[in-house]
Design an enzyme around this catalytic site. Sequence first.
Site, mmCIF file in Angstrom:
data_model
loop_
_atom_site.group_PDB
_atom_site.id
_atom_site.type_symbol
_atom_site.label_atom_id
_atom_site.label_comp_id
_atom_site.label_asym_id
_atom_site.label_seq_id
_atom_site.Cartn_x
_atom_site.Cartn_y
_atom_site.Cartn_z
ATOM 1 N N LYS A 185 29.453 11.744 -30.844
ATOM 2 C CA LYS A 185 29.238 13.197 -30.835
ATOM 3 C C LYS A 185 28.040 13.487 -30.039
ATOM 4 O O LYS A 185 28.254 14.677 -29.314
ATOM 5 C CB LYS A 185 28.708 13.482 -32.313
ATOM 6 C CG LYS A 185 29.916 13.251 -33.460
ATOM 7 C CD LYS A 185 29.756 13.312 -34.655
ATOM 8 C CE LYS A 185 30.748 12.783 -35.648
ATOM 9 N NZ LYS A 185 30.353 12.710 -37.135
ATOM 10 N N ASP A 209 29.874 20.866 -40.062
ATOM 11 C CA ASP A 209 30.929 20.126 -40.762
ATOM 12 C C ASP A 209 31.692 21.014 -41.613
ATOM 13 O O ASP A 209 32.896 20.340 -42.122
ATOM 14 C CB ASP A 209 29.923 19.059 -41.754
ATOM 15 C CG ASP A 209 30.153 17.640 -40.898
ATOM 16 O OD1 ASP A 209 31.051 17.316 -40.241
ATOM 17 O OD2 ASP A 209 28.989 17.056 -41.485
ATOM 18 N N GLN A 268 25.288 12.720 -40.790
ATOM 19 C CA GLN A 268 26.525 11.647 -40.918
ATOM 20 C C GLN A 268 26.579 11.054 -42.107
ATOM 21 O O GLN A 268 25.632 10.672 -42.807
ATOM 22 C CB GLN A 268 26.205 10.578 -39.698
ATOM 23 C CG GLN A 268 27.461 9.599 -39.437
ATOM 24 C CD GLN A 268 28.576 10.224 -39.326
ATOM 25 O OE1 GLN A 268 28.598 11.333 -38.361
ATOM 26 N NE2 GLN A 268 29.710 9.469 -39.250
#
Length: 298
Positions: free
Chosen positions: A52, A119, A96
Amino acid sequence: MAEIIDGKSVAAEVVAGVKKSVAELAAKGVQPGLAVVIVGEDPASQVYVANKSRTAKECGFHSVQHTLAAETSEAELVALVERLNADPAIHGILVQLPLPAHIDAGRIIQTIAPDKDVDGFHFINVGKLATGEIETALVPCTPFGSMLLIERRHGKDLSGLSAVVVGRSNIVGKPMANLLLAANATVTIAHSRTKDLPALCRTADILVAAVGRPEIVRGDWVKPGATVIDVGINRVPAPEKGEGRAKLVGDVAYAEAERLAGAITPVPGGVGPMTIAMLMANTLVSASRHAGVGRQAF
Ligand code: GUN
């Protein structure tokens, strides 16, 4: 034989589009900023996070990674998220998952400012997606990317098509179902307690497998000609490659399913690359919204 849906090439197109928009934003003095936070040493998470951060740099983003020790307290992580919420150079915040057990992941997700929640996990974004306010939402990356692959084959209007989503997670199953519904598909969410799952799957024109169990969806669960989207990424032993070796397989028994499907995503190289591409797209959208310019939706 099914058409193989090349997620890698669609993801590369998305990233190319992001790069072009980044150059346009730069002319207006705006640089999208993405902060990725990882707590602890989970090896799979480390690989995902490194990918990412690297892709964010490739896109020309201001890319920062916060790597925190496994013992980091919940209060420390909350404080970091609050600092990032207040940082005008940051437009996207990704923490994460999974987090270590002593940290309440739900609390952390709800601490992220909804307009930086790339997200799409904050209640505000979940609610916007569920009520059809997609234009102002941030949409979870994996279902968003899966939807782009589905649009490639079926267009944006799925009227008359039946979709079955196997899996009811907050990260994939539920948002996937809401996106399909918003596109006018007739949607069923199936899960481990569903009666006669194979028969239900055989009704699907669009079958999305997001269970996290290797090859649980068998070839004879697939309606001839169906579009099969395999969200699973499972690491399984591969003794045929040598002792102790492993390989990645999806939630769909690919070799069986591709005989019946009209189109199918491979693992790896299907949905996986799309997840990262849509994270870049979400960060760009967020930066554009913050600056009041450019692309508002993808
Ligand atoms: N862990 C596995 N998938 C994801 C994801 O999409 N977002 C975050 N934050 N963590 C994950």
